[in-house]
Write a protein that holds these residues in place. Sequence first.
Motif, PDB file in Angstrom:
ATOM      1  N   LEU A 116      -7.391   1.216  -2.939  1.00  0.00           N
ATOM      2  CA  LEU A 116      -7.630   0.639  -4.269  1.00  0.00           C
ATOM      3  C   LEU A 116      -6.487   0.986  -5.202  1.00  0.00           C
ATOM      4  O   LEU A 116      -6.014   2.126  -5.246  1.00  0.00           O
ATOM      5  N   ASP A 117      -6.052  -0.019  -5.971  1.00  0.00           N
ATOM      6  CA  ASP A 117      -5.057   0.204  -7.015  1.00  0.00           C
ATOM      7  C   ASP A 117      -5.291  -0.812  -8.117  1.00  0.00           C
ATOM      8  O   ASP A 117      -5.445  -2.016  -7.840  1.00  0.00           O
ATOM      9  N   LEU A 118      -5.332  -0.365  -9.359  1.00  0.00           N
ATOM     10  CA  LEU A 118      -5.596  -1.236 -10.506  1.00  0.00           C
ATOM     11  C   LEU A 118      -4.332  -1.495 -11.300  1.00  0.00           C
ATOM     12  O   LEU A 118      -3.441  -0.651 -11.361  1.00  0.00           O
ATOM     13  N   VAL A 170      -7.353  -6.142  -9.830  1.00  0.00           N
ATOM     14  CA  VAL A 170      -7.895  -5.135  -8.914  1.00  0.00           C
ATOM     15  C   VAL A 170      -7.332  -5.416  -7.534  1.00  0.00           C
ATOM     16  O   VAL A 170      -7.595  -6.470  -6.948  1.00  0.00           O
ATOM     17  N   GLY A 171      -6.543  -4.488  -7.027  1.00  0.00           N
ATOM     18  CA  GLY A 171      -5.974  -4.631  -5.695  1.00  0.00           C
ATOM     19  C   GLY A 171      -6.767  -3.837  -4.680  1.00  0.00           C
ATOM     20  O   GLY A 171      -7.021  -2.646  -4.878  1.00  0.00           O
ATOM     21  N   GLU A 228       0.878  -5.456  -4.605  1.00  0.00           N
ATOM     22  CA  GLU A 228       0.797  -5.595  -3.149  1.00  0.00           C
ATOM     23  C   GLU A 228       1.615  -4.517  -2.440  1.00  0.00           C
ATOM     24  O   GLU A 228       1.153  -3.909  -1.466  1.00  0.00           O
ATOM     25  N   ILE A 229       2.807  -4.231  -2.967  1.00  0.00           N
ATOM     26  CA  ILE A 229       3.627  -3.176  -2.375  1.00  0.00           C
ATOM     27  C   ILE A 229       2.957  -1.821  -2.569  1.00  0.00           C
ATOM     28  O   ILE A 229       3.004  -0.956  -1.685  1.00  0.00           O
ATOM     29  N   ASP A 230       2.329  -1.611  -3.725  1.00  0.00           N
ATOM     30  CA  ASP A 230       1.588  -0.369  -3.949  1.00  0.00           C
ATOM     31  C   ASP A 230       0.521  -0.172  -2.878  1.00  0.00           C
ATOM     32  O   ASP A 230       0.328   0.941  -2.370  1.00  0.00           O
ATOM     33  N   SER A 243       2.195   0.725   0.404  1.00  0.00           N
ATOM     34  CA  SER A 243       2.723   2.092   0.334  1.00  0.00           C
ATOM     35  C   SER A 243       1.601   3.113   0.406  1.00  0.00           C
ATOM     36  O   SER A 243       1.768   4.197   0.984  1.00  0.00           O
ATOM     37  N   LEU A 244       0.457   2.784  -0.171  1.00  0.00           N
ATOM     38  CA  LEU A 244      -0.695   3.683  -0.102  1.00  0.00           C
ATOM     39  C   LEU A 244      -1.151   3.852   1.343  1.00  0.00           C
ATOM     40  O   LEU A 244      -1.474   4.965   1.782  1.00  0.00           O
ATOM     41  N   ALA A 245      -1.143   2.762   2.100  1.00  0.00           N
ATOM     42  CA  ALA A 245      -1.500   2.850   3.522  1.00  0.00           C
ATOM     43  C   ALA A 245      -0.466   3.679   4.291  1.00  0.00           C
ATOM     44  O   ALA A 245      -0.821   4.497   5.152  1.00  0.00           O
TER      45      ALA A 245
END
Length: 532
Positions: A210-212, A228-229, A364-366, A369-371
């Motif tokens: 999750l990233d907002l 909301v990603g 989307e890149i965030d 990168s989180l993964a």
Amino acid sequence: MSGLRDKLLRLRSSQAAQAERLAGMVEVPAPTGEEREGTSVTINGNDQEAIAFAHSEPDHSDPVHSIVSAESTDASDGSTEAFSDGGLAATDAFATSPSDELTDELSKEWGEMGVRLIRSPEGDFLVRESRYPLSHRHGVHGLEELLEALPALAAFDEFGNVRGKGDRPSQRSGIGDTKIEATENEDTATEDAATEVGIGEDNRMNPLFLDLETTGLGVGAGNLPFMVGLAYMREETFIVEQMLIRHPAEERAMIGYLSTLLPKFTHLVTYNGRTFDWPVLYNRFILHGYRSFDWQPVHIDLLHPSRSVWRNTLVSCRLSHVEEERLGIKRDDDVPGSLAPAIYFQYLADGNPEPLHGVFKHNEIDMLSLAALAIRFGHFLGGGVGSRIPVPEEAEEILRTGLWLERMGRPELAEPLYARFTAHPRPTAKCLCLLAERDKKCGNWQRAVLLWQKAVLLTGETSRPDYEAHIELAMYYEHKTKELEQALQLAEQALEMAARRHAGLRLDGKRRIEMDVIRKRIDRLRLKRSKG
């Protein structure tokens, strides 16, 4: 007043409703079941245009209310047509409309971004979906490595974070003050969806990233999450799903959609999400009346292990800096996250969606990168240092990695890193004392003394020496080996170094106390020595 009349009055303005009352509108009898499913009703003897049942005030206990488009209700199996790809997010309550009329509501700029319209009883919002095969590489890691890293990431269940009430997230959430009551068919559909995304009887990990993107930095009601990603694995695909509201009025529809999607996952993975992303999003559930929404995933906030390992090695622990320095990810023409609110406000002002494409790509890149960062920590916890990932080069990073692994319940993986640290040619005195403090607590006095002695030698080479190792060794010689002369000599050196360190500075309360403690230690040691 019949129930149908009440619904009609609620759909109209209060002024029109008052005018109808004053005009003495004839009371309409309550509709029968046949009228409820039909296409028209008769009011005051005139045939009126059909009022779709889905357009009335939503009754969340009735699954029929979830179905928006007429085409979706014609299916022989009663299912709702949703995402064209059959994605996880498809639910009975939220469907991508198959009609050309709804598609035409979006300009070609939206279409070029791959955005589609989602329509529900609560309103509309937009979704953009990107799919990556697990063979896709993001930086130095391939997404297929996430499957290998997941079992090791389960260490966060016990040592890293605390799950809320219950043993696993609820499969259904409350909406408003009413729980969704599922029919037998709905139960089957829920089980099928759970199987698709990896939620089975074995309750294996099924993470949601999750990233907002928000209009501000606070967690109060004035901070709106306009994008909301989400990202998750489904079969052999890594899906990034991004929800966007074109104006604040669409937020309720998006929140309703999330209330059905989030409980399908067992773990929530964020970066600073414990402090920011999740509190912001959860507050929106409360704000829109979803007070009984119940989801207690294991929350893995990767900011905290990143700080534990890289706090003094990297200039910053921002995700963009960590991914560049440790994950091999380079962003080209990226829109900084700090500009996202301004771009959104500009869109609200002029209606031009084109600049939002950069915000979509940044988010989307965030998510990717989180993964990749989750993969990196999964390899740490899985014993992959030196095989799956390179051994850190800097002494402090080696040490802090070992200390973090030990805190996460992996002492057998930490010990080889401690041994590598002690043999490092360029350790710092501070790090030597850090490992010595750990050994002191564990009763490993032999290595602790060696580390303190090494730190004492290093402090003589610095302009602002730290006397922590002198004090620790003095305590050891005084209380453990009773070598008073050695202890006194180290204590006097510590006092001299403290005076030199504080020379020219005003002695505040803390510094004065430090000096007094050292003097008292020296006086005590001299007294003990005089007594023989």
